[in-house]
Design a protein around this motif. Sequence first.
Motif, PDB file in Angstrom:
ATOM      1  N   LYS A  78       0.844  -1.364  -0.026  1.00 40.51           N
ATOM      2  CA  LYS A  78      -0.067   0.057   0.011  1.00 40.51           C
ATOM      3  C   LYS A  78       0.896   1.246  -0.095  1.00 40.51           C
ATOM      4  CE  LYS A  78      -4.065  -2.219   2.421  1.00 40.51           C
ATOM      5  NZ  LYS A  78      -4.573  -2.268   3.901  1.00 40.51           N
ATOM      6  N   GLU A  79       1.840   1.406   0.924  1.00 34.20           N
ATOM      7  CA  GLU A  79       2.751   2.442   0.862  1.00 34.20           C
ATOM      8  C   GLU A  79       3.476   2.563  -0.448  1.00 34.20           C
ATOM      9  OE1 GLU A  79       5.712   1.884   3.900  1.00 34.20           O
ATOM     10  OE2 GLU A  79       4.432   1.808   5.398  1.00 34.20           O
ATOM     11  N   LYS A  82       0.978   4.212  -2.852  1.00 33.56           N
ATOM     12  CA  LYS A  82       0.870   5.773  -2.724  1.00 33.56           C
ATOM     13  C   LYS A  82       1.985   6.379  -2.959  1.00 33.56           C
ATOM     14  CE  LYS A  82      -2.125   5.025   1.659  1.00 33.56           C
ATOM     15  NZ  LYS A  82      -2.106   5.450   2.939  1.00 33.56           N
ATOM     16  N   LYS A  83       2.941   5.749  -2.804  1.00 33.51           N
ATOM     17  CA  LYS A  83       4.149   6.732  -3.379  1.00 33.51           C
ATOM     18  C   LYS A  83       4.245   6.744  -4.827  1.00 33.51           C
ATOM     19  CE  LYS A  83       7.553   5.356   0.164  1.00 33.51           C
ATOM     20  NZ  LYS A  83       8.721   4.659   0.342  1.00 33.51           N
ATOM     21  N   GLN A  85       1.631   6.714  -6.889  1.00 33.63           N
ATOM     22  CA  GLN A  85       0.689   7.718  -7.284  1.00 33.63           C
ATOM     23  C   GLN A  85       0.982   9.135  -6.856  1.00 33.63           C
ATOM     24  OE1 GLN A  85      -2.779   6.021  -4.937  1.00 33.63           O
ATOM     25  NE2 GLN A  85      -3.517   4.774  -6.541  1.00 33.63           N
TER      26      GLN A  85
END
Length: 116
Positions: A78-79, A82-83, A85
């Motif tokens: 998930k991290e 997010k990075k 994106q």
Amino acid sequence: MLNRMTAMAFMSLMLAISFTATASDKPRLTLSQKADQGRIDSKKTEQEQLEKARKAASDTTNREQEVLARQESGEWEKEQIKKSQAQFSERESRADKYLREAKEAAAKERKIEEQD
């Protein structure tokens, strides 16, 4: 008289040299004592290095466990999403800005001054 003064100066010099030599003399170790001291120092250094290696191995294991725990929970993935994106949005907004600036520059009337 000159001979006597030379002799006195020589004696003073010899006395000063012998005094400084005895004042700075340290107990001298024999070769076997030096070898024993070397073995002791070597063992001490070896133990220190072994302890450092054990600590480094333990730290590495702990970091591996933390990474595995994050990967299993899906938190790491998930991290990363997010990075990526955020980076994509930043590149997109930067490209939009450049395009807008280029359009504005193209839309401006340019005056070419006449040269005499």
